[in-house]
Write a protein that holds these residues in place. Structure first.
Motif, PDB file in Angstrom:
ATOM      1  N   SER A   2       0.661  -1.329  -0.112  1.00 20.42           N
ATOM      2  CA  SER A   2       0.042   0.006   0.076  1.00 20.42           C
ATOM      3  C   SER A   2       0.975   1.295   0.061  1.00 20.42           C
ATOM      4  O   SER A   2       0.448   2.467  -0.560  1.00 20.42           O
ATOM      5  N   THR A 104       0.069  -2.293   5.944  1.00 22.66           N
ATOM      6  CA  THR A 104      -1.446  -2.141   5.948  1.00 22.66           C
ATOM      7  C   THR A 104      -2.241  -3.398   6.258  1.00 22.66           C
ATOM      8  O   THR A 104      -1.498  -4.521   5.998  1.00 22.66           O
ATOM      9  N   ASP A 107      -2.178  -5.222   2.986  1.00 20.61           N
ATOM     10  CA  ASP A 107      -1.044  -5.881   2.816  1.00 20.61           C
ATOM     11  C   ASP A 107      -1.035  -7.211   3.585  1.00 20.61           C
ATOM     12  O   ASP A 107      -0.509  -8.229   2.907  1.00 20.61           O
ATOM     13  N   GLN A 139     -11.274  -7.219   4.986  1.00 19.73           N
ATOM     14  CA  GLN A 139     -10.158  -6.782   4.086  1.00 19.73           C
ATOM     15  C   GLN A 139     -10.558  -7.871   2.972  1.00 19.73           C
ATOM     16  O   GLN A 139     -10.446  -7.755   1.792  1.00 19.73           O
ATOM     17  N   ARG A 263       0.084   0.376  13.911  1.00 22.84           N
ATOM     18  CA  ARG A 263       0.010   1.326  12.811  1.00 22.84           C
ATOM     19  C   ARG A 263      -0.833   0.878  11.617  1.00 22.84           C
ATOM     20  O   ARG A 263      -1.842   1.533  11.061  1.00 22.84           O
ATOM     21  N   ALA A 264      -0.889  -0.323  11.199  1.00 26.77           N
ATOM     22  CA  ALA A 264      -1.719  -1.161  10.593  1.00 26.77           C
ATOM     23  C   ALA A 264      -3.034  -0.836  10.757  1.00 26.77           C
ATOM     24  O   ALA A 264      -3.883  -0.642   9.843  1.00 26.77           O
ATOM     25  N   TYR A 267      -4.319   2.729  10.129  1.00 25.98           N
ATOM     26  CA  TYR A 267      -4.319   3.288   8.896  1.00 25.98           C
ATOM     27  C   TYR A 267      -5.881   2.463   8.077  1.00 25.98           C
ATOM     28  O   TYR A 267      -6.242   2.781   7.019  1.00 25.98           O
ATOM     29  N   PHE A 268      -6.359   1.475   8.870  1.00 24.29           N
ATOM     30  CA  PHE A 268      -7.370   0.790   8.115  1.00 24.29           C
ATOM     31  C   PHE A 268      -8.562   1.692   8.440  1.00 24.29           C
ATOM     32  O   PHE A 268      -9.215   2.151   9.326  1.00 24.29           O
ATOM     33  N   ASP A 273     -11.222   3.466   0.878  1.00 25.97           N
ATOM     34  CA  ASP A 273     -10.750   2.680  -0.359  1.00 25.97           C
ATOM     35  C   ASP A 273     -11.908   2.664  -1.174  1.00 25.97           C
ATOM     36  O   ASP A 273     -11.326   2.064  -2.398  1.00 25.97           O
TER      37      ASP A 273
END
Length: 359
Positions: A2, A104, A107, A139, A263-264, A267-268, A273
């Motif tokens: 990502s 992410t 990922d 996801q 962090r992943a 960011y979600f 998206d």
């Protein structure tokens, strides 16, 4: 990835349980939560403790290893064999540290898809997970709808809230404030930011429980003493419990990995998206969904689960929703909660009939 960069080569560590049937239609991918790993139903090689979902995975259990082929992999950015910041960068011969691209949830799912393809499986019977694992399951359903027959989204959300980002930032700052963090280069310098990581774990662990559970288990009971010591020792049992959780965590988890997986989650935001529409992520989805929340979970609330359900309803997706009553908080999905166990068993049984898997 990502982040717009390539990560190659990479490794992915995984465990399997049960047998893949002849037409490869009984495979289930279990996605672990923030600090979990692939050891879902076997003794952990570092701690020796039972797998993190032994309550639900095994012979005769909802994720029945006599019926299903269970796969669980360590996420990208993790620290139990899959490429993460503690892994050696083949270009330098040193640990990646913070040179590893930010990972992410997408990922993680794409890496898992490569594993599933390598195993020769075209369609997964189910993708299931709680917390960050639920994000991965969502996801998967959005990225690979034709590859996911059913999905269980448990104690999760379609995006990380401001409150949860805030809690994660407290944890990251605790790690980075440890003098032994060394700007993420602690491995090559031969030290470990154990104190900072322990504090991060202590803070996070509070969010996994409910006030009712803490009060019932500890209240204001003192730890191995009759009176307060008028010091900063762990006078209270709850203090001692948190210190224990922190001190044992650092033996099995990498500090930089903690930065990456938190962090992943932060960011979600699946709707982002898809042009700001969560429903659009599941348009024409053939997947059968089950969304589960727990009424005492204040980390990933029932309201956030309902957002997912409403988005699925908006595109006429097949979805069932259950809110489980319990006072055990977010970690309820890891425990032997009878209503949750029954929900999981029932959903999988129904999906198995629709899939033609038989009894």
């Amino acid at each position: 990835m990502s982040a717009g960069v390539m990560l190659a080569p990479f490794s992915i560590a995984y465990q399997t349980y049960g047998q893949l049937n002849a037409d490869k239609s009984n495979a289930i991918l279990l996605c672990h939560a923030l600090t979990g790993d692939q050891h879902v139903a076997n003794a952990h090689p570092v701690t020796g403790k039972p797998g993190w979902w032994c309550a639900l995975v095994g012979p005769g259990k909802p994720f029945d290893t006599e019926k299903y082929f269970i796969i669980c992999s360590n996420v990208l950015g993790g620290c139990m064999g899959t490429t993460g910041p503690a892994s050696l960068n083949p270009a330098t011969g040193k640990a990646y540290g913070l040179t590893l691209p930010v990972v992410t949830i997408a990922d993680m799912a794409r890496a898992q898809a490569m594993l599933v393809e390598r195993l020769g499986i075209e369609t997964l019977f189910c993708v299931a997970g709680g917390s960050m694992g639920g994000m991965q399951a969502l996801q998967w359903a959005a990225l690979f709808p034709e590859k996911v027959f059913s999905a269980m989204i448990i104690a999760s959300a379609a995006r990380h809230s401001a409150q949860n980002i805030a809690f994660h930032e407290v944890g990251r700052q605790a790690v980075m404030a440890d003098p032994n963090w060394r700007a993420g280069r602690y491995i090559e310098e031969g030290v470990r930011p154990a104190k900072g990581l322990a504090v991060a774990r202590m803070a996070a662990h509070v969010t996994y429980l409910s006030e009712e559970a803490l009060q019932r288990k500890f209240g204001r009971k003192l730890q191995d003493r009759a009176e307060k010591t008028f010091s900063f020792d762990a006078d209270f049992q709850v203090e001692n419990y948190l210190r224990y959780q922190g001190s044992t965590f650092v033996d099995r988890f990498d500090a930089n990995s903690y930065l990456y997986v938190t962090r992943a989650c932060d960011y979600f935001d699946l709707a982002q998206d898809y042009g700001g529409s969560l429903a659009r992520a599941f348009k024409h989805s053939p997947t059968r969904f089950c969304v589960v929340s727990f009424n005492s979970d204040w980390l990933y609330t029932t309201a956030e689960s309902r957002v997912i359900v409403h988005a699925l309803n908006a595109v006429a997706a097949s979805v069932s929703f259950v809110e489980i009553e319990t006072d055990k908080g977010h970690d309820s999905f890891l425990l032997d909660e009878p209503d949750f166990v029954a929900t999981t068993r029932g959903f999988l049984a129904g999906a198995a009939r629709a899939r033609g898997l038989g009894s």
